[in-house]
Design an enzyme around this catalytic site. Structure first.
Site, PDB file in Angstrom:
ATOM      1  N   ILE A  12      85.246 -73.851 -33.798  1.00 49.44           N
ATOM      2  CA  ILE A  12      84.277 -74.844 -34.051  1.00 49.44           C
ATOM      3  C   ILE A  12      83.982 -75.051 -35.501  1.00 49.44           C
ATOM      4  O   ILE A  12      83.976 -76.237 -35.273  1.00 49.44           O
ATOM      5  CB  ILE A  12      82.538 -74.440 -33.175  1.00 49.44           C
ATOM      6  CG1 ILE A  12      82.753 -73.904 -31.927  1.00 49.44           C
ATOM      7  CG2 ILE A  12      81.846 -74.512 -34.068  1.00 49.44           C
ATOM      8  CD1 ILE A  12      81.969 -72.579 -31.606  1.00 49.44           C
ATOM      9  N   ASP A  31      88.716 -68.414 -45.048  1.00 50.30           N
ATOM     10  CA  ASP A  31      88.844 -67.362 -43.300  1.00 50.30           C
ATOM     11  C   ASP A  31      89.797 -67.053 -43.777  1.00 50.30           C
ATOM     12  O   ASP A  31      90.445 -66.905 -44.357  1.00 50.30           O
ATOM     13  CB  ASP A  31      89.429 -68.616 -42.229  1.00 50.30           C
ATOM     14  CG  ASP A  31      89.470 -69.159 -41.511  1.00 50.30           C
ATOM     15  OD1 ASP A  31      88.513 -69.589 -40.619  1.00 50.30           O
ATOM     16  OD2 ASP A  31      90.119 -67.754 -40.528  1.00 50.30           O
ATOM     17  N   THR A  35      92.201 -64.842 -36.089  1.00 50.71           N
ATOM     18  CA  THR A  35      92.137 -66.082 -35.214  1.00 50.71           C
ATOM     19  C   THR A  35      92.552 -67.070 -35.198  1.00 50.71           C
ATOM     20  O   THR A  35      92.338 -68.094 -34.213  1.00 50.71           O
ATOM     21  CB  THR A  35      90.617 -65.820 -33.605  1.00 50.71           C
ATOM     22  OG1 THR A  35      89.837 -66.220 -34.845  1.00 50.71           O
ATOM     23  CG2 THR A  35      91.103 -64.018 -33.648  1.00 50.71           C
ATOM     24  N   GLY A  36      92.149 -67.985 -36.979  1.00 50.21           N
ATOM     25  CA  GLY A  36      92.676 -69.457 -36.802  1.00 50.21           C
ATOM     26  C   GLY A  36      93.613 -69.342 -37.314  1.00 50.21           C
ATOM     27  O   GLY A  36      94.574 -69.094 -37.827  1.00 50.21           O
ATOM     28  N   ILE A  52      85.661 -61.854 -44.937  1.00 46.86           N
ATOM     29  CA  ILE A  52      83.936 -62.204 -45.475  1.00 46.86           C
ATOM     30  C   ILE A  52      83.463 -60.829 -46.110  1.00 46.86           C
ATOM     31  O   ILE A  52      82.328 -60.521 -46.722  1.00 46.86           O
ATOM     32  CB  ILE A  52      83.075 -62.905 -44.043  1.00 46.86           C
ATOM     33  CG1 ILE A  52      82.937 -62.243 -42.824  1.00 46.86           C
ATOM     34  CG2 ILE A  52      83.413 -64.743 -43.784  1.00 46.86           C
ATOM     35  CD1 ILE A  52      82.518 -62.573 -41.973  1.00 46.86           C
ATOM     36  N   TYR A 142      78.446 -57.422 -28.701  1.00 44.99           N
ATOM     37  CA  TYR A 142      78.889 -58.566 -29.489  1.00 44.99           C
ATOM     38  C   TYR A 142      77.270 -59.251 -29.825  1.00 44.99           C
ATOM     39  O   TYR A 142      76.995 -59.619 -30.727  1.00 44.99           O
ATOM     40  CB  TYR A 142      79.940 -59.393 -29.381  1.00 44.99           C
ATOM     41  CG  TYR A 142      79.839 -61.014 -28.831  1.00 44.99           C
ATOM     42  CD1 TYR A 142      80.438 -61.106 -30.042  1.00 44.99           C
ATOM     43  CD2 TYR A 142      79.167 -61.599 -28.522  1.00 44.99           C
ATOM     44  CE1 TYR A 142      80.468 -62.870 -30.855  1.00 44.99           C
ATOM     45  CE2 TYR A 142      79.096 -63.108 -29.203  1.00 44.99           C
ATOM     46  CZ  TYR A 142      80.244 -64.155 -29.572  1.00 44.99           C
ATOM     47  OH  TYR A 142      80.162 -65.000 -30.170  1.00 44.99           O
ATOM     48  N   ILE A 201      90.998 -67.042 -10.313  1.00 40.90           N
ATOM     49  CA  ILE A 201      88.935 -67.086 -10.644  1.00 40.90           C
ATOM     50  C   ILE A 201      88.922 -65.271 -10.662  1.00 40.90           C
ATOM     51  O   ILE A 201      88.832 -65.750  -8.879  1.00 40.90           O
ATOM     52  CB  ILE A 201      88.690 -67.986  -9.939  1.00 40.90           C
ATOM     53  CG1 ILE A 201      88.738 -68.792  -9.366  1.00 40.90           C
ATOM     54  CG2 ILE A 201      87.299 -67.863  -9.259  1.00 40.90           C
ATOM     55  CD1 ILE A 201      88.167 -70.612  -9.277  1.00 40.90           C
ATOM     56  N   GLY A 268      81.234 -55.648 -14.776  1.00 44.04           N
ATOM     57  CA  GLY A 268      79.938 -55.829 -16.344  1.00 44.04           C
ATOM     58  C   GLY A 268      79.291 -57.210 -16.188  1.00 44.04           C
ATOM     59  O   GLY A 268      79.119 -57.931 -17.492  1.00 44.04           O
ATOM     60  N   GLU A 269      80.615 -58.484 -15.938  1.00 47.41           N
ATOM     61  CA  GLU A 269      80.118 -59.717 -16.119  1.00 47.41           C
ATOM     62  C   GLU A 269      79.038 -59.935 -15.911  1.00 47.41           C
ATOM     63  O   GLU A 269      78.106 -60.019 -15.029  1.00 47.41           O
ATOM     64  CB  GLU A 269      81.573 -60.369 -15.578  1.00 47.41           C
ATOM     65  CG  GLU A 269      81.744 -61.862 -16.025  1.00 47.41           C
ATOM     66  CD  GLU A 269      82.217 -62.755 -15.401  1.00 47.41           C
ATOM     67  OE1 GLU A 269      83.306 -63.747 -15.884  1.00 47.41           O
ATOM     68  OE2 GLU A 269      82.945 -62.201 -14.148  1.00 47.41           O
TER      69      GLU A 269
END
Ligand SMILES: NC(=O)c1ccc[n+]([C@@H]2O[C@H](COP(=O)([O-])OP(=O)(O)OC[C@H]3O[C@@H](n4cnc5c(N)ncnc54)[C@H](O)[C@@H]3O)[C@@H](O)[C@H]2O)c1
Length: 304
Positions: A12, A31, A35-36, A52, A142, A201, A268-269
């Site tokens: 993003i 950064d 992960t970037g 950061i 998170y 799925i 837990g989803e």
């Protein structure tokens, strides 16, 4: 304006950085490339490779560059990592955000923009879609750490008058998206379909999410840059889509006739998640514009 985009080598953040440049702003990207990817950083942006949470680096960078705006996208954004190591998650998402807030106040930043998560701060919803007044009861570390970031931003707003703009993103998908993120399923399904492999799925696939295309998220960031008001807004579509339907759209985008297989449900989803874009429309005139089929088609093609 001089804008620092943290996480600007990520999914993003890199799209947001490019849009700021396009709008004529001077952009710096901070950064650590965890992960970037350096390839995502727009060539016109100044890349500072660093963390950061690194106070010394931040102090020197902020003192030297005197940013007008901080657009904070860097995060530990993998829910499973946050469950396995909540301390690591808090170190980046809470301590990193705090370090940025301290430096922002020290140099008198004019706006602190924060990427929070509508998918994770509300937790199991009791209203559909959730508006911004919905109770916040995150069910993952998170979600807790992103909510803590919001609370610290409010604190810095109250105590130090730091102007702020908080966006609670739904599940963001689009080119360059990370398979480990909140809409990772789009990247995972696309990559498998492209290789002609069958998709699994989890469970019955009736779990729902609110999928928003990254260009709409970029538009919300630009609207936030333009407003003078402090606010917290959902950046979502208000449309609930289940995994089976999402798969069907991607299958059609790829012209595949493969059926999915169903595996065990993930314990837990969250079962349903969808957020209301109403406040952003009322206050900013922002609303999502890209329909799911179109966004998924563009995303699939970007992976092909
Ligand atoms: N993708 C989604 O669906 C979604 C939904 C809600 C909120 N968000 C939020 O949006 C933001 C961007 O997410 P994304 O999907 O683009 O993820 P991403 O992993 O693609 O981008 C995050 C970027 O931050 C960098 N980073 C991570 N830790 C860092 C650190 N300690 N110091 C410096 N840089 C660091 C990474 O290298 C990466 O480039 C995050 O704050 C995330 O919590 C994303």
């Amino acid at each position: 304006m001089r804008i620092l985009v943290t996480g600007g080598a990520g999914f993003i953040g890199s799209h947001v950085a490019a849009a700021y440049i396009e709008a004529g702003h001077t952009v710096f990207v901070l950064d650590n490339l965890s992960t970037g990817n350096i390839r995502n950083v727009p060539p016109e942006a100044d890349l500072v490779e660093g963390d950061i949470t690194d106070r010394t680096l931040l102090a020197a960078l902020f003192a030297e560059q005197r940013f007008d705006v901080v657009s904070h996208h860097a995060a530990q954004m993998n829910i499973r990592v946050s469950v396995a190591d909540p301390v690591l998650d808090a170190r980046v998402n809470i301590m990193g955000t705090l370090e940025l807030l301290r430096q922002s106040v020290a140099i008198g930043v004019r706006k602190f923009m924060f990427s929070s998560t509508g998918g994770a701060v509300y937790g199991e919803q009791i209203k559909f879609p959730a508006d911004e007044e919905h109770p916040t009861n995150p069910v993952s570390p998170y979600g807790v750490s992103k909510l803590a970031g919001e609370k610290y931003i409010h604190y810095y707003g109250r105590e130090y008058g730091l102007p702020h703009f908080i966006m609670r993103y739904a599940n963001v998908y689009g080119p360059r998206q990370n398979p480990l993120g909140e809409a990772g399923v789009v990247a995972i399904f696309s990559s498998l379909l492209i290789k002609g492999k069958q998709v699994t799925i989890n469970g019955d696939g009736r779990q729902t999410r609110d999928y928003i295309y990254v260009a709409d998220v970029v538009a919300a960031n630009l609207a936030g840059l333009a407003t003078e008001s402090n606010m917290t807004i959902n950046v979502g579509t208000g449309v609930e889509t289940d995994v089976v339907t999402l798969y069907e759209h991607l299958r059609q985008a790829g012209g595949s006739d493969l059926s999915p297989r169903h595996g065990p449900a993930k314990p837990g989803e969250q079962s349903r998640s969808v957020i209301s874009p109403r406040r952003a429309k009322e206050l900013l005139g922002w609303e999502p514009r890209i329909e799911l089929e179109e966004g998924l088609r563009r995303t699939y093609q970007s992976f092909a």
